[in-house]
Design a protein around this motif. Structure first.
Motif, PDB file in Angstrom:
ATOM      1  N   ALA A 175       0.810  -1.216   0.000  1.00 55.34           N
ATOM      2  CA  ALA A 175       0.000   0.000   0.000  1.00 55.34           C
ATOM      3  C   ALA A 175       0.847   1.271   0.000  1.00 55.34           C
ATOM      4  O   ALA A 175       0.353   2.340  -0.361  1.00 55.34           O
ATOM      5  N   LEU A 176       2.112   1.140   0.405  1.00 52.02           N
ATOM      6  CA  LEU A 176       2.982   2.315   0.492  1.00 52.02           C
ATOM      7  C   LEU A 176       3.622   2.709  -0.843  1.00 52.02           C
ATOM      8  O   LEU A 176       4.220   3.775  -0.942  1.00 52.02           O
ATOM      9  N   GLU A 177       3.539   1.832  -1.866  1.00 54.77           N
ATOM     10  CA  GLU A 177       4.061   2.225  -3.165  1.00 54.77           C
ATOM     11  C   GLU A 177       3.410   3.553  -3.591  1.00 54.77           C
ATOM     12  O   GLU A 177       2.222   3.763  -3.347  1.00 54.77           O
ATOM     13  N   PRO A 178       4.174   4.511  -4.178  1.00 60.17           N
ATOM     14  CA  PRO A 178       5.548   4.371  -4.661  1.00 60.17           C
ATOM     15  C   PRO A 178       6.610   4.858  -3.676  1.00 60.17           C
ATOM     16  O   PRO A 178       7.719   5.206  -4.086  1.00 60.17           O
ATOM     17  N   ALA A 179       6.310   4.916  -2.380  1.00 59.96           N
ATOM     18  CA  ALA A 179       7.344   5.277  -1.419  1.00 59.96           C
ATOM     19  C   ALA A 179       8.420   4.197  -1.375  1.00 59.96           C
ATOM     20  O   ALA A 179       8.151   3.020  -1.657  1.00 59.96           O
ATOM     21  N   ALA A 180       9.636   4.593  -1.030  1.00 64.55           N
ATOM     22  CA  ALA A 180      10.738   3.634  -0.898  1.00 64.55           C
ATOM     23  C   ALA A 180      10.747   3.131   0.537  1.00 64.55           C
ATOM     24  O   ALA A 180      11.387   3.706   1.415  1.00 64.55           O
ATOM     25  N   ALA A 181      10.005   2.067   0.790  1.00 67.29           N
ATOM     26  CA  ALA A 181       9.831   1.558   2.146  1.00 67.29           C
ATOM     27  C   ALA A 181      10.433   0.173   2.286  1.00 67.29           C
ATOM     28  O   ALA A 181      10.524  -0.587   1.320  1.00 67.29           O
ATOM     29  N   CYS A 182      10.828  -0.166   3.508  1.00 63.78           N
ATOM     30  CA  CYS A 182      11.391  -1.489   3.774  1.00 63.78           C
ATOM     31  C   CYS A 182      11.148  -1.868   5.219  1.00 63.78           C
ATOM     32  O   CYS A 182      10.857  -1.012   6.060  1.00 63.78           O
ATOM     33  N   VAL A 183      11.275  -3.157   5.499  1.00 65.31           N
ATOM     34  CA  VAL A 183      11.232  -3.680   6.862  1.00 65.31           C
ATOM     35  C   VAL A 183      12.620  -4.202   7.198  1.00 65.31           C
ATOM     36  O   VAL A 183      13.207  -4.983   6.436  1.00 65.31           O
TER      37      VAL A 183
END
Length: 238
Positions: free
Chosen positions: A107-115
């Motif tokens: 759901a966070l696309e297009p943010a550059a997110a990671c765990v």
């Protein structure tokens, strides 16, 4: 590890190192006493390492020997792998990510997110993160920060290196075994660029701020996820 592979490697590097004088010698390279003096250890201890009667040198000793032998980056990595092979034990796998966490990343696309794990391993990420992170197959943010490619990718590398070292130190101090193992690895493979920052950590790493990744200036926020694993989600906004 092959029988006494660490000792053979250290002896081979010692014998391949140019001695401090040009007088003819019966044996090539540095004498044990000369290397011991350079590394600040005793000749007796160096002898035990080369003969394989001691196969558990500390990270400080390995760094001192790597510096004294002017090892290249590849040789430092090989030295670390030799030590690791002598103490091989598979770490337990990290707890799996919950489906709801993976759905949140989607759901966070297009943010550059990671765990991330406490040690900085990327467990999952968005496609944008994969595209702009510069990791190129590396799966750990801290290890990448002290790789040969990091400074070219991060214009503000000094600040990022400080923050990554602080993050690893905080995790290791809280008893995370993977973080402590990575700190030991980087003390050998990255040398002073890592150890000086790691030893000088006086504050916790930032949970928000800005970083430059290539041509991108990213604002980031960090959120700690409840549950097993002490994972954190890091979201970078372009």
């Amino acid at each position: 590890m092959a029988d006494n592979a660490l000792g053979r490697f250290l002896r081979a590097r010692r014998e391949a190192t140019t001695p401090p004088d040009t007088t003819r010698r019966r044996t090539p390279g540095l004498r044990r006493g000369e290397l011991a003096d350079r590394a600040g250890i005793s000749v007796e201890y160096l002898t035990r390492l080369e003969r394989g009667t001691d196969r558990s040198p500390s990270g400080q000793i390995l760094v001192a020997l790597a510096e004294a032998l002017a090892m290249t980056a590849d040789e430092r990595v090989h030295l670390y792998r030799l030590v690791k092979a002598g103490h091989a034990c598979a770490p337990p796998p990290p707890p799996p990510l919950r489906p709801t966490v993976l759905a949140t990343l989607d759901a966070l696309e297009p943010a550059a997110a990671c765990v991330l794990t406490p040690a900085g391993d990327v467990l999952a990420c968005t496609s944008t993160f994969r595209e702009i992170s510069g990791l190129n197959g590396e799966q750990n943010l801290v290890r990448f920060a002290f790789s040969a490619d990091a400074a070219a990718h991060h214009p503000d590398w000094d600040s990022i290196a400080d923050d990554r070292a602080a993050s690893l130190r905080a995790a290791a101090d809280l008893g995370d075994h993977a973080a402590a193992a990575l700190a030991f690895e980087l003390s050998i493979t990255a040398g002073a660029a890592f150890t000086e920052r790691y030893n000088a950590v006086a504050s916790l790493p930032p949970t928000s701020g800005t970083e430059r990744w290539g041509s991108h200036l990213l604002a980031f926020e960090t959120f700690y996820l409840p549950g097993e694993g002490e994972y954190r989600m890091r979201i970078h906004f372009i």
